[in-house]
Enzyme design. Structure first.
Site, PDB file in Angstrom:
ATOM      1  N   GLU A 141       9.518   1.622  10.797  1.00 32.85           N
ATOM      2  CA  GLU A 141      10.598   2.583  10.521  1.00 32.85           C
ATOM      3  C   GLU A 141       9.948   3.956  10.540  1.00 32.85           C
ATOM      4  O   GLU A 141       9.209   4.299   9.619  1.00 32.85           O
ATOM      5  CB  GLU A 141      11.222   2.316   9.148  1.00 32.85           C
ATOM      6  CG  GLU A 141      11.893   0.979   8.996  1.00 32.85           C
ATOM      7  CD  GLU A 141      13.223   0.890   9.749  1.00 32.85           C
ATOM      8  OE1 GLU A 141      13.664   1.905  10.330  1.00 32.85           O
ATOM      9  OE2 GLU A 141      13.797  -0.202   9.762  1.00 32.85           O
TER      10      GLU A 141
ATOM     11  N   LYS B 255       0.886  -1.169   0.000  1.00 37.24           N
ATOM     12  CA  LYS B 255       0.000   0.000   0.000  1.00 37.24           C
ATOM     13  C   LYS B 255       0.928   1.224   0.000  1.00 37.24           C
ATOM     14  O   LYS B 255       1.422   1.650   1.043  1.00 37.24           O
ATOM     15  CB  LYS B 255      -0.893  -0.017   1.248  1.00 37.24           C
ATOM     16  CG  LYS B 255      -2.240   0.671   1.099  1.00 37.24           C
ATOM     17  CD  LYS B 255      -2.178   2.128   0.721  1.00 37.24           C
ATOM     18  CE  LYS B 255      -1.793   2.978   1.927  1.00 37.24           C
ATOM     19  NZ  LYS B 255      -1.576   4.405   1.520  1.00 37.24           N
TER      20      LYS B 255
ATOM     21  N   GLY C  60       6.907   5.190   7.918  1.00 39.47           N
ATOM     22  CA  GLY C  60       6.102   6.403   7.874  1.00 39.47           C
ATOM     23  C   GLY C  60       6.251   7.169   9.169  1.00 39.47           C
ATOM     24  O   GLY C  60       7.241   7.023   9.887  1.00 39.47           O
TER      25      GLY C  60
ATOM     26  N   CYS D 244      13.857  10.739   6.659  1.00 39.96           N
ATOM     27  CA  CYS D 244      13.714  10.374   8.073  1.00 39.96           C
ATOM     28  C   CYS D 244      15.012  10.629   8.823  1.00 39.96           C
ATOM     29  O   CYS D 244      14.994  10.884  10.020  1.00 39.96           O
ATOM     30  CB  CYS D 244      13.300   8.916   8.179  1.00 39.96           C
ATOM     31  SG  CYS D 244      14.398   7.826   7.273  1.00 39.96           S
TER      32      CYS D 244
ATOM     33  N   GLU E 149       9.653  16.502  14.588  1.00 41.11           N
ATOM     34  CA  GLU E 149      10.105  16.282  13.211  1.00 41.11           C
ATOM     35  C   GLU E 149       9.352  17.218  12.262  1.00 41.11           C
ATOM     36  O   GLU E 149       8.132  17.224  12.228  1.00 41.11           O
ATOM     37  CB  GLU E 149       9.837  14.830  12.794  1.00 41.11           C
ATOM     38  CG  GLU E 149      10.329  14.540  11.396  1.00 41.11           C
ATOM     39  CD  GLU E 149      10.000  13.121  10.938  1.00 41.11           C
ATOM     40  OE1 GLU E 149       8.825  12.723  11.010  1.00 41.11           O
ATOM     41  OE2 GLU E 149      10.925  12.415  10.509  1.00 41.11           O
TER      42      GLU E 149
ATOM     43  N   GLY F 293       2.578   5.121  12.934  1.00 40.09           N
ATOM     44  CA  GLY F 293       3.233   3.907  13.439  1.00 40.09           C
ATOM     45  C   GLY F 293       2.620   3.420  14.744  1.00 40.09           C
ATOM     46  O   GLY F 293       2.424   2.226  14.958  1.00 40.09           O
TER      47      GLY F 293
ATOM     48  N   THR G 285       5.663   8.653  13.001  1.00 41.68           N
ATOM     49  CA  THR G 285       5.544   8.020  14.321  1.00 41.68           C
ATOM     50  C   THR G 285       4.076   7.933  14.731  1.00 41.68           C
ATOM     51  O   THR G 285       3.640   6.919  15.299  1.00 41.68           O
ATOM     52  CB  THR G 285       6.381   8.813  15.347  1.00 41.68           C
ATOM     53  OG1 THR G 285       7.753   8.743  14.937  1.00 41.68           O
ATOM     54  CG2 THR G 285       6.242   8.239  16.740  1.00 41.68           C
TER      55      THR G 285
HETATM   56  P1  NAD Z   1       2.489   8.645   6.981  1.00 42.05           P
HETATM   57  O1  NAD Z   1       2.679   7.982   8.290  1.00 42.05           O
HETATM   58  O2  NAD Z   1       1.472   9.718   6.890  1.00 42.05           O
HETATM   59  O3  NAD Z   1       2.079   7.571   5.877  1.00 42.05           O
HETATM   60  C1  NAD Z   1       2.858   6.442   5.571  1.00 42.05           C
HETATM   61  C2  NAD Z   1       1.984   5.385   4.924  1.00 42.05           C
HETATM   62  O4  NAD Z   1       1.043   4.878   5.862  1.00 42.05           O
HETATM   63  C3  NAD Z   1       1.146   5.887   3.771  1.00 42.05           C
HETATM   64  O5  NAD Z   1       1.040   4.839   2.833  1.00 42.05           O
HETATM   65  C4  NAD Z   1      -0.196   6.212   4.419  1.00 42.05           C
HETATM   66  O6  NAD Z   1      -1.265   6.177   3.517  1.00 42.05           O
HETATM   67  C5  NAD Z   1      -0.297   5.103   5.432  1.00 42.05           C
HETATM   68  N1  NAD Z   1      -1.045   5.418   6.657  1.00 42.05           N
HETATM   69  C6  NAD Z   1      -1.153   6.603   7.286  1.00 42.05           C
HETATM   70  N2  NAD Z   1      -1.856   6.451   8.435  1.00 42.05           N
HETATM   71  C7  NAD Z   1      -2.164   5.151   8.538  1.00 42.05           C
HETATM   72  C8  NAD Z   1      -2.879   4.356   9.506  1.00 42.05           C
HETATM   73  N3  NAD Z   1      -3.386   4.892  10.607  1.00 42.05           N
HETATM   74  N4  NAD Z   1      -3.004   3.020   9.283  1.00 42.05           N
HETATM   75  C9  NAD Z   1      -2.470   2.459   8.179  1.00 42.05           C
HETATM   76  N5  NAD Z   1      -1.805   3.146   7.224  1.00 42.05           N
HETATM   77  C10 NAD Z   1      -1.658   4.473   7.401  1.00 42.05           C
HETATM   78  O7  NAD Z   1       3.933   9.158   6.517  1.00 42.05           O
HETATM   79  P2  NAD Z   1       4.327  10.035   5.254  1.00 42.05           P
HETATM   80  O8  NAD Z   1       3.860  11.438   5.482  1.00 42.05           O
HETATM   81  O9  NAD Z   1       3.901   9.333   4.006  1.00 42.05           O
HETATM   82  O10 NAD Z   1       5.925   9.968   5.331  1.00 42.05           O
HETATM   83  C11 NAD Z   1       6.692  10.805   6.136  1.00 42.05           C
HETATM   84  C12 NAD Z   1       7.071  10.108   7.432  1.00 42.05           C
HETATM   85  O11 NAD Z   1       7.750   8.890   7.146  1.00 42.05           O
HETATM   86  C13 NAD Z   1       8.043  10.926   8.262  1.00 42.05           C
HETATM   87  O12 NAD Z   1       7.645  10.903   9.606  1.00 42.05           O
HETATM   88  C14 NAD Z   1       9.359  10.194   8.088  1.00 42.05           C
HETATM   89  O13 NAD Z   1      10.270  10.358   9.136  1.00 42.05           O
HETATM   90  C15 NAD Z   1       8.912   8.781   7.957  1.00 42.05           C
HETATM   91  N6  NAD Z   1       9.962   8.009   7.288  1.00 42.05           N
HETATM   92  C16 NAD Z   1      10.676   7.095   8.012  1.00 42.05           C
HETATM   93  C17 NAD Z   1      11.705   6.380   7.405  1.00 42.05           C
HETATM   94  C18 NAD Z   1      12.515   5.371   8.177  1.00 42.05           C
HETATM   95  O14 NAD Z   1      13.127   4.503   7.544  1.00 42.05           O
HETATM   96  N7  NAD Z   1      12.575   5.425   9.486  1.00 42.05           N
HETATM   97  C19 NAD Z   1      11.979   6.583   6.059  1.00 42.05           C
HETATM   98  C20 NAD Z   1      11.234   7.530   5.360  1.00 42.05           C
HETATM   99  C21 NAD Z   1      10.212   8.216   5.981  1.00 42.05           C
END
Ligand code: NAD
Length: 505
Positions: free
Chosen positions: A263, A189, A241, A297, A397, A246, A243
């Protein structure tokens, strides 16, 4: 990175491409609404994808479950899995320019970084093709008579891979390659901002010969993600994604006792000591926070500078930052592209107000760069000084090009400030003292510490976070353990009938 020819953008006004989900080897339109995919440089909507819900997710998981239990993938030999991973790598290499161009049109990341990441995808696949044939258990000499005792590592079943928009293909590959090496099936997804490159990558997996259902993609937003995480046939949720998301995912997966790897975000310190090579440190700090417009990230968003060199380093950072070339993400001259979406741009802007209201001093950037009045979502690389550890700009962040500079006195002070965070993803240390480098590496609580370098990752190198930065490790051969379960086998080699009421005899 030497320039390669990229496919051109579609002409202005070209009809948006209509993309379906990829399920069971075919494109499916989805029953509900559609989501626009926009180019953050031109502002154009260039694709539309299904906003999937429960029905689409159910179909995809059922297909992946079938592919895991029946058909050619169920019980595929390690050598077969390795061969398919190599073929997949060949195709990714062949289509690298196309994949780079698609990702850059989704998230605005400059192709000079994006293309290196794309080429890394095939290296990643080849590494895990090797791992596929080395997933071993152990023969463990248990202290029981006439007993042969061993373990094997088995695939889990259906893996859900949920990815963000900043590096959609690389962060997917960190999950996909080990998951497939171990014999799982995967439902992806992707982020609603960057679904098209993922669909194309999954098509290449299919072209490589992975049977239908082994790699499915359902597009959509958080609701599609929630449906996938909640599905009882998903054995592992592999998530990258924020925190906040997560935490929700861990709670949902935990509620039904499914595994998850997370992550998440970061607020990484990049620490410059007064004995550092300042020329190198300036480049490392600037790249650490401004590459990819800070949308990584591991962004070194807290710049800790030893008091004796504070003013000099800030001055050099400001001068270097002024020379960064912002521009079209598809141009090889561009060093930094755009912010990925209007929502993310609003978030970045809001932190400028937050930092200013808390008393931090703006010394570079702070808004749109000079002369940027078109649709491109640019934000100038921004530096705040006089930041205190308790300010929000030092704790939260931003996920954008904002550096918060904090002074420190000595090593102990640097460690205290560096560890004063809920996160623990990356950290940089700039020093010419080897002893200090090693002491800092051992004292900082983060998944990765870079000494006199920053932001490097590799398929052999375990990656993950402490605290709010996540659970589990991706990359490195051991990553495959997250995608397998250990089974223990006991065999009585025939010493006669045992006492049925004392298994320890
Ligand atoms: P996000 O958490 O909004 O979304 C990530 C994914 O999860 C998307 O596909 C989104 O549609 C889905 N999603 C969102 N809420 C959900 C839920 N409650 N249940 C299931 N799925 C859900 O993150 P983003 O804005 O797409 O990305 C930015 C974030 O990702 C930043 O916080 C960044 O630090 C983190 N990130 C972490 C790493 C790592 O390896 N640690 C790498 C890249 C990005």
């Amino acid at each position: 990175m030497s320039a390669v020819e990229l496919p051109p953008r579609p002409a202005p006004g070209a009809k948006a491409e209509d993309c379906g989900n990829l399920v069971d080897g075919e494109r499916r339109p989805g029953a509900g609404a559609r989501l626009d995919v926009n180019d953050p440089f031109t502002g154009q909507t260039w694709a539309r994808v299904p906003d999937s819900g429960e029905a689409e997710v159910r179909e995809a998981v059922a297909s992946s479950r079938r592919a895991f239990l029946e058909g050619p993938w169920a019980g595929a030999l390690p050598a077969t899995r390795a061969k398919l991973l190599h073929r997949f790598a060949d195709l990714v290499e062949r289509h690298a320019a196309e994949l780079t161009q698609l990702q850059a049109r989704e998230n605005g990341k400059a192709v000079r970084e994006q293309h290196a990441q794309t080429l890394g995808l095939s290296a990643h696949l080849r590494f895990f093709a090797g791992v596929a044939e080395t997933i071993t258990g152990q023969t463990i000499p248990v202290s029981a008579r006439s007993t042969f005792h061993y373990t094997v590592r088995e695939p889990l079943g259906v893996v859900a891979a949920l990815t963000p928009w900043n590096s959609p293909l690389a962060l997917l590959m960190w999950k996909l390659a080990p998951a497939l090496a171990a014999g799982n099936t995967v439902v992806v997804k992707p982020s609603e901002v960057s679904p098209v490159s993922t669909l194309r990558l999954a098509e290449l997996a299919q072209e490589a010969g992975f049977p239908p259902g082994v790699v499915n993609v359902v597009t959509g937003g958080a609701e599609a993600g929630r449906q996938l995480v909640a599905h009882p046939d998903v054995a592992l949720v592999a998530f990258t994604g924020s925190t906040a998301a997560g935490r929700q995912i861990a709670a949902a997966a935990g509620g039904r006792l499914a595994r998850c790897t997370l992550e998440l975000g970061g607020k990484s310190p990049n620490i410059v000591f007064d004995d550092a090579d300042l020329d190198a440190a300036v480049e490392g700090v600037v790249g650490g926070i401004f590459a990819a417009a800070g949308q990584t990230c591991i962004a070194g968003s807290r710049v800790l500078v030893q008091a004796a060199i504070h003013d000099e380093l800030v001055e050099r950072l400001v001068r270097r930052t002024a020379r960064i070339r912002l521009g079209d993400p598809l141009s090889w001259d561009t060093e930094v592209g755009t912010i990925a979406s209007p929502a993310q741009l609003d978030k970045v802007r809001s932190y400028v107000d937050v930092a200013a209201s808390e008393g931090a001093e703006l010394v570079a950037g702070g808004g749109a760069p000079d002369g940027a009045d078109g649709p491109a979502l640019f934000f100038a690389p921004t530096i705040f000084t006089r930041v205190k550890p308790e300010m929000r700009i030092a704790r939260e962040e931003v996920f954008g090009p904002i550096a918060a500079v904090l002074p420190f006195d000595d090593e102990a002070d640097a460690v205290r400030i560096a560890n004063d965070t809920a996160f623990g993803l990356g950290a940089g240390v700039w020093t010419s003292d080897v002893g200090r480098a090693l002491r800092m590496a051992s004292s900082i609580r983060s998944g990765t510490v870079w000494i006199n370098t920053y932001r490097k990752t590799n398929y052999v190198s375990p990656f993950g976070g402490f605290g709010d930065s996540g659970i589990g490790r991706e990359n490195g051969a051991d990553a495959v353990h997250e995608f397998t379960a250990t089974k223990t086998v006991w065999i009585d080699t025939g010493s006669g009938i045992a006492d049925p009421f004392n298994p320890f005899a």
